[in-house]
Design a protein around this motif. Structure first.
Motif, PDB file in Angstrom:
ATOM      1  N   PHE A 146      -8.342  28.838  -9.651  1.00  0.00           N
ATOM      2  CA  PHE A 146      -8.099  27.686 -10.483  1.00  0.00           C
ATOM      3  C   PHE A 146      -8.788  27.923 -11.821  1.00  0.00           C
ATOM      4  O   PHE A 146      -9.638  28.805 -11.940  1.00  0.00           O
ATOM      5  CB  PHE A 146      -8.674  26.421  -9.828  1.00  0.00           C
ATOM      6  N   ARG A 147      -8.427  27.133 -12.811  1.00  0.00           N
ATOM      7  CA  ARG A 147      -9.107  27.250 -14.102  1.00  0.00           C
ATOM      8  C   ARG A 147      -9.267  25.877 -14.733  1.00  0.00           C
ATOM      9  O   ARG A 147      -8.497  24.952 -14.444  1.00  0.00           O
ATOM     10  CB  ARG A 147      -8.345  28.178 -15.036  1.00  0.00           C
ATOM     11  N   GLN A 148     -10.273  25.795 -15.586  1.00  0.00           N
ATOM     12  CA  GLN A 148     -10.539  24.537 -16.290  1.00  0.00           C
ATOM     13  C   GLN A 148     -10.910  24.832 -17.726  1.00  0.00           C
ATOM     14  O   GLN A 148     -11.925  25.501 -17.997  1.00  0.00           O
ATOM     15  CB  GLN A 148     -11.662  23.771 -15.595  1.00  0.00           C
TER      16      GLN A 148
ATOM     17  N   VAL B 290     -12.717  28.376 -17.848  1.00  0.00           N
ATOM     18  CA  VAL B 290     -13.566  28.858 -16.760  1.00  0.00           C
ATOM     19  C   VAL B 290     -12.674  29.017 -15.538  1.00  0.00           C
ATOM     20  O   VAL B 290     -11.949  28.086 -15.169  1.00  0.00           O
ATOM     21  CB  VAL B 290     -14.732  27.892 -16.465  1.00  0.00           C
ATOM     22  N   TYR B 291     -12.727  30.180 -14.933  1.00  0.00           N
ATOM     23  CA  TYR B 291     -11.902  30.488 -13.771  1.00  0.00           C
ATOM     24  C   TYR B 291     -12.754  30.414 -12.498  1.00  0.00           C
ATOM     25  O   TYR B 291     -13.839  31.019 -12.439  1.00  0.00           O
ATOM     26  CB  TYR B 291     -11.282  31.869 -13.914  1.00  0.00           C
ATOM     27  N   TYR B 292     -12.240  29.681 -11.527  1.00  0.00           N
ATOM     28  CA  TYR B 292     -12.930  29.478 -10.261  1.00  0.00           C
ATOM     29  C   TYR B 292     -12.103  30.035  -9.109  1.00  0.00           C
ATOM     30  O   TYR B 292     -10.880  29.872  -9.096  1.00  0.00           O
ATOM     31  CB  TYR B 292     -13.142  27.989  -9.994  1.00  0.00           C
ATOM     32  N   CYS B 293     -12.774  30.636  -8.146  1.00  0.00           N
ATOM     33  CA  CYS B 293     -12.082  30.923  -6.903  1.00  0.00           C
ATOM     34  C   CYS B 293     -12.515  29.900  -5.858  1.00  0.00           C
ATOM     35  O   CYS B 293     -13.609  29.320  -5.952  1.00  0.00           O
ATOM     36  CB  CYS B 293     -12.309  32.350  -6.418  1.00  0.00           C
TER      37      CYS B 293
ATOM     38  N   TRP C 189     -16.085  26.601  -3.043  1.00  0.00           N
ATOM     39  CA  TRP C 189     -15.873  26.938  -4.454  1.00  0.00           C
ATOM     40  C   TRP C 189     -16.975  27.844  -4.966  1.00  0.00           C
ATOM     41  O   TRP C 189     -18.142  27.723  -4.558  1.00  0.00           O
ATOM     42  CB  TRP C 189     -15.862  25.664  -5.302  1.00  0.00           C
ATOM     43  N   GLY C 190     -16.591  28.736  -5.898  1.00  0.00           N
ATOM     44  CA  GLY C 190     -17.569  29.508  -6.619  1.00  0.00           C
ATOM     45  C   GLY C 190     -18.049  28.764  -7.848  1.00  0.00           C
ATOM     46  O   GLY C 190     -17.610  27.630  -8.117  1.00  0.00           O
ATOM     47  N   GLN C 191     -18.919  29.410  -8.611  1.00  0.00           N
ATOM     48  CA  GLN C 191     -19.510  28.779  -9.795  1.00  0.00           C
ATOM     49  C   GLN C 191     -18.678  28.993 -11.049  1.00  0.00           C
ATOM     50  O   GLN C 191     -18.913  28.330 -12.070  1.00  0.00           O
ATOM     51  CB  GLN C 191     -20.925  29.315 -10.022  1.00  0.00           C
ATOM     52  N   GLY C 192     -17.739  29.918 -10.992  1.00  0.00           N
ATOM     53  CA  GLY C 192     -16.851  30.130 -12.121  1.00  0.00           C
ATOM     54  C   GLY C 192     -17.269  31.273 -13.025  1.00  0.00           C
ATOM     55  O   GLY C 192     -18.442  31.660 -13.076  1.00  0.00           O
ATOM     56  N   THR C 193     -16.282  31.813 -13.727  1.00  0.00           N
ATOM     57  CA  THR C 193     -16.526  32.857 -14.717  1.00  0.00           C
ATOM     58  C   THR C 193     -15.694  32.543 -15.958  1.00  0.00           C
ATOM     59  O   THR C 193     -14.527  32.157 -15.853  1.00  0.00           O
ATOM     60  CB  THR C 193     -16.198  34.259 -14.156  1.00  0.00           C
ATOM     61  N   GLN C 194     -16.300  32.685 -17.118  1.00  0.00           N
ATOM     62  CA  GLN C 194     -15.638  32.305 -18.372  1.00  0.00           C
ATOM     63  C   GLN C 194     -14.688  33.407 -18.835  1.00  0.00           C
ATOM     64  O   GLN C 194     -15.068  34.588 -18.900  1.00  0.00           O
ATOM     65  CB  GLN C 194     -16.683  32.042 -19.449  1.00  0.00           C
ATOM     66  N   VAL C 195     -13.486  33.010 -19.181  1.00  0.00           N
ATOM     67  CA  VAL C 195     -12.511  33.904 -19.810  1.00  0.00           C
ATOM     68  C   VAL C 195     -12.160  33.315 -21.174  1.00  0.00           C
ATOM     69  O   VAL C 195     -11.739  32.155 -21.252  1.00  0.00           O
ATOM     70  CB  VAL C 195     -11.245  34.056 -18.952  1.00  0.00           C
ATOM     71  N   THR C 196     -12.351  34.107 -22.206  1.00  0.00           N
ATOM     72  CA  THR C 196     -12.036  33.671 -23.568  1.00  0.00           C
ATOM     73  C   THR C 196     -11.057  34.657 -24.178  1.00  0.00           C
ATOM     74  O   THR C 196     -11.341  35.865 -24.230  1.00  0.00           O
ATOM     75  CB  THR C 196     -13.297  33.580 -24.425  1.00  0.00           C
TER      76      THR C 196
END
Length: 122
Positions: free
Chosen positions: A37-39, A92-95, A112-119
């Motif tokens: 997922f992404r936010q 921010v992408y979450y698995c 859920w994971g904590q997320g990783t930023q994609v820019t």
């Protein structure tokens, strides 16, 4: 302890590629569906892709043909290969993991994971 840890995010030029990883531990990985997922800032978290226990894949229309989800049960890891990235993919992408059956909504996932930023920017 259940853990999902994302990695592989970063800054990339439009048209570029990134591969995200989601490393899982603390549960029987092969029994779980895993989704990405992404936010984006100011927006709700949205579905990107998911992969079933038998590696059937499903994608949001916005990423279909550009993103590929895969899993390696021997490594308890799911990947998201993102090609032809656009500025609107910035988020921010979450698995997330869900037991047994496929889901496309945030509330359907258990872990859920904590997320990783994609820019994506020039």
């Amino acid at each position: 302890e259940v853990r999902l840890v994302e990695s592989g995010g970063g800054l990339v030029l439009p048209g570029g590629s990134l591969r995200l990883s989601c490393a899982a531990s603390g549960f029987r990985f092969e029994d779980y569906v895993v989704g990405w997922f992404r936010q984006a800032p100011g927006k709700e978290r949205e579905f990107v892709a998911t992969i079933s226990r038998t590696s059937r894949t499903y994608y949001a229309d916005s990423v279909k043909g550009r993103f590929t989800i895969s899993r390696d049960n021997a490594k308890n890891t799911v990947y998201l290969l993102m090609n032809s990235l656009k500025p609107e993919d910035t988020a921010v992408y979450y698995c997330a993991a869900r037991w047994v059956s496929t889901g496309y909504n945030v509330h359907e996932y258990d872990y859920w994971g904590q997320g990783t930023q994609v820019t994506v920017s020039s």
